[in-house]
Design a protein around this motif. Structure first.
Motif, PDB file in Angstrom:
ATOM      1  N   ILE A   1       1.210  -3.987  -6.510  1.00 12.71           N
ATOM      2  CA  ILE A   1       1.917  -3.128  -5.553  1.00 12.71           C
ATOM      3  C   ILE A   1       1.049  -2.889  -4.325  1.00 12.71           C
ATOM      4  CG2 ILE A   1       2.872  -0.823  -5.176  1.00 12.71           C
ATOM      5  CD1 ILE A   1       3.696  -0.842  -8.160  1.00 12.71           C
ATOM      6  N   VAL A   2      -0.206  -2.560  -4.555  1.00 13.82           N
ATOM      7  CA  VAL A   2      -1.129  -2.329  -3.444  1.00 13.82           C
ATOM      8  C   VAL A   2      -1.241  -3.571  -2.563  1.00 13.82           C
ATOM      9  CG1 VAL A   2      -3.582  -2.086  -2.913  1.00 13.82           C
ATOM     10  CG2 VAL A   2      -2.496  -0.506  -4.512  1.00 13.82           C
ATOM     11  N   ASP A   3      -1.337  -4.739  -3.204  1.00 16.14           N
ATOM     12  CA  ASP A   3      -1.535  -5.968  -2.426  1.00 16.14           C
ATOM     13  C   ASP A   3      -0.340  -6.279  -1.542  1.00 16.14           C
ATOM     14  OD1 ASP A   3      -3.256  -8.338  -1.922  1.00 16.14           O
ATOM     15  OD2 ASP A   3      -1.500  -9.397  -2.676  1.00 16.14           O
ATOM     16  N   HIS A   4       0.852  -5.919  -1.991  1.00 15.24           N
ATOM     17  CA  HIS A   4       2.020  -6.129  -1.124  1.00 15.24           C
ATOM     18  C   HIS A   4       1.840  -5.342   0.181  1.00 15.24           C
ATOM     19  CE1 HIS A   4       6.416  -6.894  -0.436  1.00 15.24           C
ATOM     20  NE2 HIS A   4       6.192  -5.896   0.410  1.00 15.24           N
ATOM     21  N   TYR A   5       1.430  -4.089   0.082  1.00 18.16           N
ATOM     22  CA  TYR A   5       1.185  -3.281   1.285  1.00 18.16           C
ATOM     23  C   TYR A   5       0.055  -3.902   2.126  1.00 18.16           C
ATOM     24  CZ  TYR A   5       4.136   0.741   0.065  1.00 18.16           C
ATOM     25  OH  TYR A   5       5.208   1.571  -0.194  1.00 18.16           O
ATOM     26  N   ASN A   6      -1.005  -4.349   1.453  1.00 16.93           N
ATOM     27  CA  ASN A   6      -2.123  -4.942   2.187  1.00 16.93           C
ATOM     28  C   ASN A   6      -1.675  -6.158   2.995  1.00 16.93           C
ATOM     29  OD1 ASN A   6      -4.509  -4.340  -0.500  1.00 16.93           O
ATOM     30  ND2 ASN A   6      -4.125  -3.117   1.331  1.00 16.93           N
ATOM     31  N   ARG A   7      -0.894  -7.027   2.375  1.00 18.80           N
ATOM     32  CA  ARG A   7      -0.471  -8.254   3.058  1.00 18.80           C
ATOM     33  C   ARG A   7       0.376  -7.929   4.284  1.00 18.80           C
ATOM     34  NH1 ARG A   7       2.989 -10.724  -0.149  1.00 18.80           N
ATOM     35  NH2 ARG A   7       2.682  -9.556  -2.072  1.00 18.80           N
ATOM     36  N   VAL A   8       1.308  -7.006   4.121  1.00 18.16           N
ATOM     37  CA  VAL A   8       2.185  -6.644   5.234  1.00 18.16           C
ATOM     38  C   VAL A   8       1.380  -6.000   6.359  1.00 18.16           C
ATOM     39  CG1 VAL A   8       4.046  -5.071   5.918  1.00 18.16           C
ATOM     40  CG2 VAL A   8       4.256  -6.419   3.808  1.00 18.16           C
ATOM     41  N   GLN A   9       0.508  -5.085   6.012  1.00 21.89           N
ATOM     42  CA  GLN A   9      -0.202  -4.320   7.043  1.00 21.89           C
ATOM     43  C   GLN A   9      -1.339  -5.125   7.686  1.00 21.89           C
ATOM     44  OE1 GLN A   9       0.688   0.201   6.152  1.00 21.89           O
ATOM     45  NE2 GLN A   9      -0.813  -0.559   4.707  1.00 21.89           N
ATOM     46  N   ALA A  10      -1.883  -6.092   6.979  1.00 17.60           N
ATOM     47  CA  ALA A  10      -2.908  -6.955   7.577  1.00 17.60           C
ATOM     48  C   ALA A  10      -2.307  -7.811   8.689  1.00 17.60           C
ATOM     49  CB  ALA A  10      -3.530  -7.840   6.501  1.00 17.60           C
ATOM     50  N   ARG A  11      -1.025  -8.158   8.538  1.00 16.97           N
ATOM     51  CA  ARG A  11      -0.381  -9.029   9.534  1.00 16.97           C
ATOM     52  C   ARG A  11       0.302  -8.256  10.651  1.00 16.97           C
ATOM     53  NH1 ARG A  11       1.448 -12.186   4.777  1.00 16.97           N
ATOM     54  NH2 ARG A  11       3.383 -11.004   4.846  1.00 16.97           N
ATOM     55  N   ASP A  12       0.397  -6.946  10.519  1.00 21.18           N
ATOM     56  CA  ASP A  12       1.155  -6.131  11.479  1.00 21.18           C
ATOM     57  C   ASP A  12       0.296  -5.877  12.723  1.00 21.18           C
ATOM     58  OD1 ASP A  12       2.654  -4.307  12.888  1.00 21.18           O
ATOM     59  OD2 ASP A  12       3.195  -3.114  11.120  1.00 21.18           O
TER      60      ASP A  12
ATOM     61  N   ALA B   1      -1.826   6.541   5.762  1.00 21.14           N
ATOM     62  CA  ALA B   1      -2.922   5.587   5.569  1.00 21.14           C
ATOM     63  C   ALA B   1      -4.022   6.233   4.732  1.00 21.14           C
ATOM     64  CB  ALA B   1      -3.464   5.124   6.916  1.00 21.14           C
ATOM     65  N   ALA B   2      -4.368   7.478   5.061  1.00 23.34           N
ATOM     66  CA  ALA B   2      -5.384   8.183   4.263  1.00 23.34           C
ATOM     67  C   ALA B   2      -4.904   8.368   2.821  1.00 23.34           C
ATOM     68  CB  ALA B   2      -5.712   9.536   4.900  1.00 23.34           C
ATOM     69  N   GLY B   3      -3.605   8.645   2.650  1.00 19.67           N
ATOM     70  CA  GLY B   3      -3.054   8.775   1.295  1.00 19.67           C
ATOM     71  C   GLY B   3      -3.110   7.459   0.536  1.00 19.67           C
ATOM     72  N   PHE B   4      -2.779   6.359   1.232  1.00 20.22           N
ATOM     73  CA  PHE B   4      -2.820   5.029   0.609  1.00 20.22           C
ATOM     74  C   PHE B   4      -4.241   4.656   0.225  1.00 20.22           C
ATOM     75  CE2 PHE B   4      -2.919   0.300   1.380  1.00 20.22           C
ATOM     76  CZ  PHE B   4      -2.237  -0.057   0.226  1.00 20.22           C
ATOM     77  N   TYR B   5      -5.185   4.910   1.112  1.00 23.02           N
ATOM     78  CA  TYR B   5      -6.576   4.602   0.786  1.00 23.02           C
ATOM     79  C   TYR B   5      -7.064   5.497  -0.361  1.00 23.02           C
ATOM     80  CZ  TYR B   5      -6.436   2.240   5.343  1.00 23.02           C
ATOM     81  OH  TYR B   5      -6.096   1.432   6.402  1.00 23.02           O
ATOM     82  N   SER B   6      -6.598   6.750  -0.400  1.00 24.50           N
ATOM     83  CA  SER B   6      -7.004   7.660  -1.481  1.00 24.50           C
ATOM     84  C   SER B   6      -6.494   7.180  -2.834  1.00 24.50           C
ATOM     85  CB  SER B   6      -6.476   9.072  -1.211  1.00 24.50           C
ATOM     86  OG  SER B   6      -7.030   9.621  -0.043  1.00 24.50           O
ATOM     87  N   LEU B   7      -5.230   6.748  -2.876  1.00 27.91           N
ATOM     88  CA  LEU B   7      -4.723   6.287  -4.181  1.00 27.91           C
ATOM     89  C   LEU B   7      -5.459   5.022  -4.626  1.00 27.91           C
ATOM     90  CD1 LEU B   7      -2.467   3.701  -4.168  1.00 27.91           C
ATOM     91  CD2 LEU B   7      -1.123   5.420  -2.948  1.00 27.91           C
ATOM     92  N   ASN B   8      -5.912   4.232  -3.643  1.00 24.42           N
ATOM     93  CA  ASN B   8      -6.740   3.081  -3.993  1.00 24.42           C
ATOM     94  C   ASN B   8      -8.085   3.517  -4.571  1.00 24.42           C
ATOM     95  OD1 ASN B   8      -5.883   0.134  -3.160  1.00 24.42           O
ATOM     96  ND2 ASN B   8      -4.904   1.533  -1.700  1.00 24.42           N
ATOM     97  N   ILE B   9      -8.687   4.539  -3.961  1.00 27.12           N
ATOM     98  CA  ILE B   9      -9.968   5.042  -4.475  1.00 27.12           C
ATOM     99  C   ILE B   9      -9.817   5.498  -5.925  1.00 27.12           C
ATOM    100  CG2 ILE B   9     -11.618   6.951  -4.278  1.00 27.12           C
ATOM    101  CD1 ILE B   9     -11.217   6.766  -1.214  1.00 27.12           C
ATOM    102  N   HIS B  10      -8.771   6.276  -6.196  1.00 23.80           N
ATOM    103  CA  HIS B  10      -8.586   6.789  -7.563  1.00 23.80           C
ATOM    104  C   HIS B  10      -8.263   5.652  -8.541  1.00 23.80           C
ATOM    105  CE1 HIS B  10      -9.045  10.863  -6.234  1.00 23.80           C
ATOM    106  NE2 HIS B  10      -8.043  10.749  -5.367  1.00 23.80           N
ATOM    107  N   GLY B  11      -7.437   4.707  -8.093  1.00 26.89           N
ATOM    108  CA  GLY B  11      -7.127   3.566  -8.956  1.00 26.89           C
ATOM    109  C   GLY B  11      -8.367   2.751  -9.260  1.00 26.89           C
ATOM    110  N   GLU B  12      -9.209   2.562  -8.253  1.00 27.52           N
ATOM    111  CA  GLU B  12     -10.404   1.749  -8.466  1.00 27.52           C
ATOM    112  C   GLU B  12     -11.451   2.491  -9.288  1.00 27.52           C
ATOM    113  OE1 GLU B  12     -11.366   0.312  -4.562  1.00 27.52           O
ATOM    114  OE2 GLU B  12      -9.885  -1.290  -4.740  1.00 27.52           O
ATOM    115  N   LYS B  13     -11.470   3.825  -9.216  1.00 24.76           N
ATOM    116  CA  LYS B  13     -12.362   4.577 -10.103  1.00 24.76           C
ATOM    117  C   LYS B  13     -11.998   4.296 -11.565  1.00 24.76           C
ATOM    118  CE  LYS B  13     -12.891   8.959  -9.276  1.00 24.76           C
ATOM    119  NZ  LYS B  13     -12.501  10.329  -8.838  1.00 24.76           N
TER     120      LYS B  13
END
Length: 293
Positions: free
Chosen positions: A165-176, A76-88
């Motif tokens: 790609i990120v949104d696919h993970y978000n959708r799955v994990q938001a519903r889990d 989860a920390a890795g996923f959030y980190s790649l989001n931070i770098h992508g959004e930068k």
């Protein structure tokens, strides 16, 4: 008029509608979350276990329940980190185009886009700095030395691929419902705002590709660049530092083994399918980026 200015004019009604939705959904990321003082990485799920990068490997099968939870927490920390770098990178690209001479008329939605990407990183960074850390990125900086119309197209096309790609993970994990409420909130909040960005991105990238009308060598170079980007984006999901933080041995070898595992290759193809179908239907990609799978 530049190709981007022309494409933005074509999607202006969509951008206006999305701007109104952004105003209606405006939020304060500093007051919306009641951050727990601590979390238990070996008790609660912070990533959907079937979406952990080791799922389907012999290493994952050999882990006990506590170790699987711990790996999912650091993922989860890795996923959030790649989001931070992508959004930068996204914020830098949007800011560079904000009030560009030929794009002044599109500043309204670009302001919302920038604002929302910054807020996302407040949530991602809030989690990483409180409970884990922000992992480094292994993604090479995006080139910006091409003709402006090519650079504009590649910026928005890569942004779309990353967000799909990120949104696919978000959708799955938001519903889990197995996930800790904080993890579900972060994923759900990101998905709700990314849904607007994806609508904008698909319309804009389609129009930019039509406006470009590049010759065959340039189009081939663009396709090669996008294919390499799909592979590089997926590589970020197999992060040796994440495995090391989870207490696993030989993290670099483990990253390579997980990348090559048949279940993981099938997972990447499945998650990428919607995005690749869109790019193929628009005529942007003519073949699957095979190195990614």
């Amino acid at each position: 008029m530049s190709a981007l200015a022309s494409a933005l004019a074509q999607v202006s009604q969509t951008a206006d509608r999305l701007s109104r939705l952004s105003v209606r959904a405006h939020q304060n990321p500093y007051t919306l979350v009641d951050w727990p003082s601590a979390v238990d990485p070996e008790r609660d799920w912070f990533s959907t276990p079937e979406y952990v990068s080791l799922h389907g490997t012999a290493v994952w099968a050999a882990l006990d329940d506590g170790a699987r939870h711990r790996v999912a927490f650091h993922e989860a920390a890795g996923f959030y980190s790649l989001n931070i770098h992508g959004e930068k990178t996204l914020i830098q690209g949007l800011a560079a185009r904000l009030y560009r001479t030929d794009l002044a008329g599109a500043a309204g939605y670009l302001h919302h886009f920038l604002d929302e990407e910054n807020k996302h990183s407040v949530y991602f960074g809030g989690f990483c700095t409180r409970y884990a850390r922000v992992h480094r990125s292994r993604q090479a900086p995006w080139r910006t030395d091409r003709p402006r119309d090519v650079d504009d197209f590649l910026f928005f096309a890569k942004t779309l691929i990353f967000e799909e790609i990120v949104d696919h993970y978000n959708r799955v994990q938001a519903r889990d419902t197995r996930l800790h409420p904080l993890a579900r909130f972060i994923n759900d909040n990101h998905h709700r705002e990314e849904a607007r960005h994806l609508v904008f991105g698909r319309r804009l990238v389609t129009e930019l590709w039509r406006e470009g009308d590049w010759d065959a060598p340039t189009a081939a170079e663009i396709r090669d660049d996008l294919a390499r980007f799909v592979t590089a984006t997926w590589r970020e999901y197999y992060h040796p530092d994440v495995y090391a933080d989870a207490g696993l041995d030989d993290p670099w070898e483990l990253a390579e083994a997980a990348w090559s595992a048949p279940d993981q290759r099938a997972h990447r193809r499945r998650v990428s399918a919607d995005c690749l179908r869109f790019l193929a239907a628009a005529g942007i990609l003519t073949e699957e980026p095979a190195d990614a799978f």
